[in-house]
Scaffold this motif. Structure first.
Motif, PDB file in Angstrom:
ATOM      1  N   PRO A   4       0.839  -1.191   0.000  1.00 51.31           N
ATOM      2  CA  PRO A   4       0.000   0.000   0.000  1.00 51.31           C
ATOM      3  C   PRO A   4       0.876   1.243   0.000  1.00 51.31           C
ATOM      4  O   PRO A   4       1.818   1.360   0.772  1.00 51.31           O
ATOM      5  N   ALA A   5       0.534   2.204  -0.858  1.00 50.01           N
ATOM      6  CA  ALA A   5       1.383   3.378  -0.984  1.00 50.01           C
ATOM      7  C   ALA A   5       0.802   4.602  -0.308  1.00 50.01           C
ATOM      8  O   ALA A   5       1.507   5.554  -0.015  1.00 50.01           O
ATOM      9  N   SER A   6      -0.498   4.610  -0.046  1.00 53.29           N
ATOM     10  CA  SER A   6      -1.125   5.807   0.499  1.00 53.29           C
ATOM     11  C   SER A   6      -0.736   6.008   1.960  1.00 53.29           C
ATOM     12  O   SER A   6      -0.499   5.065   2.691  1.00 53.29           O
ATOM     13  N   GLU A  11      -7.118   4.794   5.994  1.00 53.51           N
ATOM     14  CA  GLU A  11      -7.515   4.266   4.685  1.00 53.51           C
ATOM     15  C   GLU A  11      -7.518   2.742   4.694  1.00 53.51           C
ATOM     16  O   GLU A  11      -6.617   2.106   5.254  1.00 53.51           O
ATOM     17  N   VAL A  12      -8.520   2.159   4.064  1.00 52.37           N
ATOM     18  CA  VAL A  12      -8.632   0.708   3.963  1.00 52.37           C
ATOM     19  C   VAL A  12      -7.963   0.244   2.672  1.00 52.37           C
ATOM     20  O   VAL A  12      -8.228   0.781   1.590  1.00 52.37           O
ATOM     21  N   HIS A  13      -7.087  -0.726   2.794  1.00 52.70           N
ATOM     22  CA  HIS A  13      -6.383  -1.287   1.643  1.00 52.70           C
ATOM     23  C   HIS A  13      -6.983  -2.651   1.317  1.00 52.70           C
ATOM     24  O   HIS A  13      -7.146  -3.485   2.200  1.00 52.70           O
ATOM     25  N   GLU A  14      -7.307  -2.874   0.046  1.00 51.47           N
ATOM     26  CA  GLU A  14      -7.946  -4.115  -0.382  1.00 51.47           C
ATOM     27  C   GLU A  14      -7.019  -4.882  -1.309  1.00 51.47           C
ATOM     28  O   GLU A  14      -6.391  -4.302  -2.206  1.00 51.47           O
ATOM     29  N   VAL A  15      -6.923  -6.191  -1.072  1.00 46.17           N
ATOM     30  CA  VAL A  15      -6.091  -7.055  -1.910  1.00 46.17           C
ATOM     31  C   VAL A  15      -6.857  -8.336  -2.214  1.00 46.17           C
ATOM     32  O   VAL A  15      -7.792  -8.713  -1.494  1.00 46.17           O
ATOM     33  N   GLU A  16      -6.470  -8.991  -3.291  1.00 42.96           N
ATOM     34  CA  GLU A  16      -7.129 -10.234  -3.696  1.00 42.96           C
ATOM     35  C   GLU A  16      -6.091 -11.221  -4.181  1.00 42.96           C
ATOM     36  O   GLU A  16      -5.143 -10.848  -4.888  1.00 42.96           O
ATOM     37  N   HIS A  17      -6.273 -12.490  -3.805  1.00 48.40           N
ATOM     38  CA  HIS A  17      -5.455 -13.592  -4.291  1.00 48.40           C
ATOM     39  C   HIS A  17      -6.381 -14.671  -4.845  1.00 48.40           C
ATOM     40  O   HIS A  17      -7.504 -14.832  -4.358  1.00 48.40           O
ATOM     41  N   ARG A  18      -5.907 -15.414  -5.832  1.00 46.25           N
ATOM     42  CA  ARG A  18      -6.747 -16.394  -6.506  1.00 46.25           C
ATOM     43  C   ARG A  18      -6.014 -17.713  -6.699  1.00 46.25           C
ATOM     44  O   ARG A  18      -4.784 -17.751  -6.770  1.00 46.25           O
ATOM     45  N   ALA A  19      -6.792 -18.779  -6.804  1.00 47.67           N
ATOM     46  CA  ALA A  19      -6.231 -20.094  -7.118  1.00 47.67           C
ATOM     47  C   ALA A  19      -7.270 -20.905  -7.883  1.00 47.67           C
ATOM     48  O   ALA A  19      -8.455 -20.914  -7.524  1.00 47.67           O
ATOM     49  N   ASP A  99      -7.694  -2.967  11.755  1.00 51.90           N
ATOM     50  CA  ASP A  99      -8.918  -3.707  11.418  1.00 51.90           C
ATOM     51  C   ASP A  99      -8.617  -4.602  10.233  1.00 51.90           C
ATOM     52  O   ASP A  99      -7.885  -4.195   9.307  1.00 51.90           O
ATOM     53  N   MET A 100      -9.156  -5.839  10.275  1.00 53.83           N
ATOM     54  CA  MET A 100      -8.890  -6.789   9.191  1.00 53.83           C
ATOM     55  C   MET A 100     -10.126  -7.634   8.948  1.00 53.83           C
ATOM     56  O   MET A 100     -10.759  -8.135   9.876  1.00 53.83           O
ATOM     57  N   ARG A 123      -7.114  -2.143   7.447  1.00 52.31           N
ATOM     58  CA  ARG A 123      -6.872  -0.751   7.833  1.00 52.31           C
ATOM     59  C   ARG A 123      -5.659  -0.736   8.764  1.00 52.31           C
ATOM     60  O   ARG A 123      -5.738  -1.176   9.908  1.00 52.31           O
ATOM     61  N   PRO A 124      -4.518  -0.262   8.277  1.00 52.69           N
ATOM     62  CA  PRO A 124      -3.314  -0.238   9.121  1.00 52.69           C
ATOM     63  C   PRO A 124      -3.468   0.726  10.292  1.00 52.69           C
ATOM     64  O   PRO A 124      -4.214   1.706  10.223  1.00 52.69           O
ATOM     65  N   ALA A 125      -2.752   0.441  11.355  1.00 49.61           N
ATOM     66  CA  ALA A 125      -2.746   1.325  12.520  1.00 49.61           C
ATOM     67  C   ALA A 125      -1.721   2.438  12.378  1.00 49.61           C
ATOM     68  O   ALA A 125      -1.663   3.331  13.217  1.00 49.61           O
ATOM     69  N   SER A 126      -0.904   2.360  11.321  1.00 49.62           N
ATOM     70  CA  SER A 126       0.147   3.347  11.108  1.00 49.62           C
ATOM     71  C   SER A 126       0.197   3.706   9.630  1.00 49.62           C
ATOM     72  O   SER A 126      -0.202   2.913   8.772  1.00 49.62           O
ATOM     73  N   THR A 127       0.698   4.899   9.338  1.00 54.37           N
ATOM     74  CA  THR A 127       0.905   5.305   7.946  1.00 54.37           C
ATOM     75  C   THR A 127       2.378   5.250   7.558  1.00 54.37           C
ATOM     76  O   THR A 127       2.761   5.703   6.479  1.00 54.37           O
ATOM     77  N   ASP A 128       3.196   4.675   8.416  1.00 55.59           N
ATOM     78  CA  ASP A 128       4.626   4.518   8.130  1.00 55.59           C
ATOM     79  C   ASP A 128       4.786   3.609   6.908  1.00 55.59           C
ATOM     80  O   ASP A 128       4.295   2.480   6.906  1.00 55.59           O
TER      81      ASP A 128
END
Length: 323
Positions: A4-6, A11-19, A99-100, A123-128
């Motif tokens: 995540p770059a923001s 901010e909530v970051h969304e990712v998807e993996h598939r198989a 939050d996850m 949702r990360p707890a930090s923006t680092d």
């Protein structure tokens, strides 16, 4: 998956993996939706159980292994069988995650194949940026491993359901629940109490968790080493999974259950073994098949369980008599 770059707070970051999985979608969804199958699917899960629920929403406990420790956490799940979808959210999280949640989504491709999508929103707890990179890499690594494990388990069971071998033995004991449970939980004392147990090295792995290295003497006259993680629920249950497996087994989980029965106790020993097709010939010879392997496994484990229950009976009944 990129990190995540923001740096926007909250901010909530969304990712998807598939198989792609060579198993029917209904079978895969059934394996995912029943928490009892969790340890059978994922090698890093020691135990899963449903705490509460109504068939659609449920609160689920997960005991996750990491190194020599086991960490319990709770997930809130919503089952959507018509969509072959399970939504989940962690009840509590730890830094660096605030939050996850996410979803398992199973999409039919044919009668015998499906696509599994594993979604996460975090949702990360930090923006680092370093923290965001760590979260992204961890999600990518864990999701890839989970999908690979699910694919392997589902395809194996789709190929031959007889590879899953359940075994259960029970005994009634004229003794107290507490004494029976004490015998079963005190594995360090087993070499003195159970003839086929050669040695046990026990250490703690977290609250109610035991990590055991033991050696058993098998009916074939050889000493067999085992590594076992056990989660103990005092005076009720001990659940476990084997971490070191013989060639014949891909997965081995089980439980001891202790319940009051009048002035005595009912105790059961349950195993679930998933056979490894590649190990059948190496153990039983080239002519052996899944049926022979299942029979061999049932006989060996039932013999061992019956012995353990018999010794627990002697222990608890002798103590009741004051011996």
């Amino acid at each position: 998956m990129s990190a995540p770059a923001s740096t926007a707070p909250g901010e909530v970051h969304e990712v998807e993996h598939r198989a792609e999985v060579a198993a029917p979608a209904a079978l895969v969804y059934g394996l995912l939706s029943d928490v009892a199958h969790g340890p059978r699917l994922f090698p890093n899960i020691a135990h899963m159980e449903r705490f509460s629920g109504d068939g659609t929403t449920e609160r689920v406990g997960v005991w996750l292994m990491s190194g020599d420790r086991v960490f319990p956490w709770v997930a809130l799940r919503v089952l959507r069988p018509a969509e072959l979808r399970i939504d989940y959210r962690q009840e509590t999280t730890q830094a660096p995650v605030a939050d996850m949640g996410g979803s398992w989504v199973v999409e039919p491709r044919s009668e015998r194949t499906c696509l599994v999508r594993l979604l996460h929103d975090c949702r990360p707890a930090s923006t680092d940026p370093a923290v965001l990179k760590f979260i992204a890499e961890t999600l990518d690594r864990n999701s890839t491993a989970e999908l690979a494990a699910l694919k392997e388990a589902a395809e194996r069971e789709a190929a031959d359901e007889r590879l899953v071998v359940p075994i259960e033995d029970t005994a009634r004991i004229d003794g107290s629940v507490e004494d029976v449970y004490e015998f079963l939980s005190d594995a360090a004392a087993w070499p003195e109490r159970i003839p086929h147990i050669v040695s046990v090295a026990a250490r703690e792995g977290g609250d109610g968790v035991q990590l055991l290295d033991w050696v058993t003497h098998t009916e074939r006259g050889v000493d067999h080493p085992s590594k076992v993680v056990r989660v103990c629920f005092p005076s009720e249950r001990i659940v476990y999974r084997h971490l070191l497996l013989p060639p014949l087994a891909a997965v081995h989980t089980g439980a001891y259950t202790v319940t009051a029965d009048g002035d005595g106790t009912l105790v059961s020993s349950r195993h679930t073994v998933v056979l490894s097709p590649s190990g059948i010939a190496s153990v039983l010879g080239e002519g052996a098949d899944v049926v022979a392997a299942g029979d061999f496994t049932r006989r060996a484990l039932s013999t061992s369980s019956t012995e353990v229950l018999a010794r627990a009976k002697e222990f608890a009944e002798r103590r009741r008599r004051g011996g």
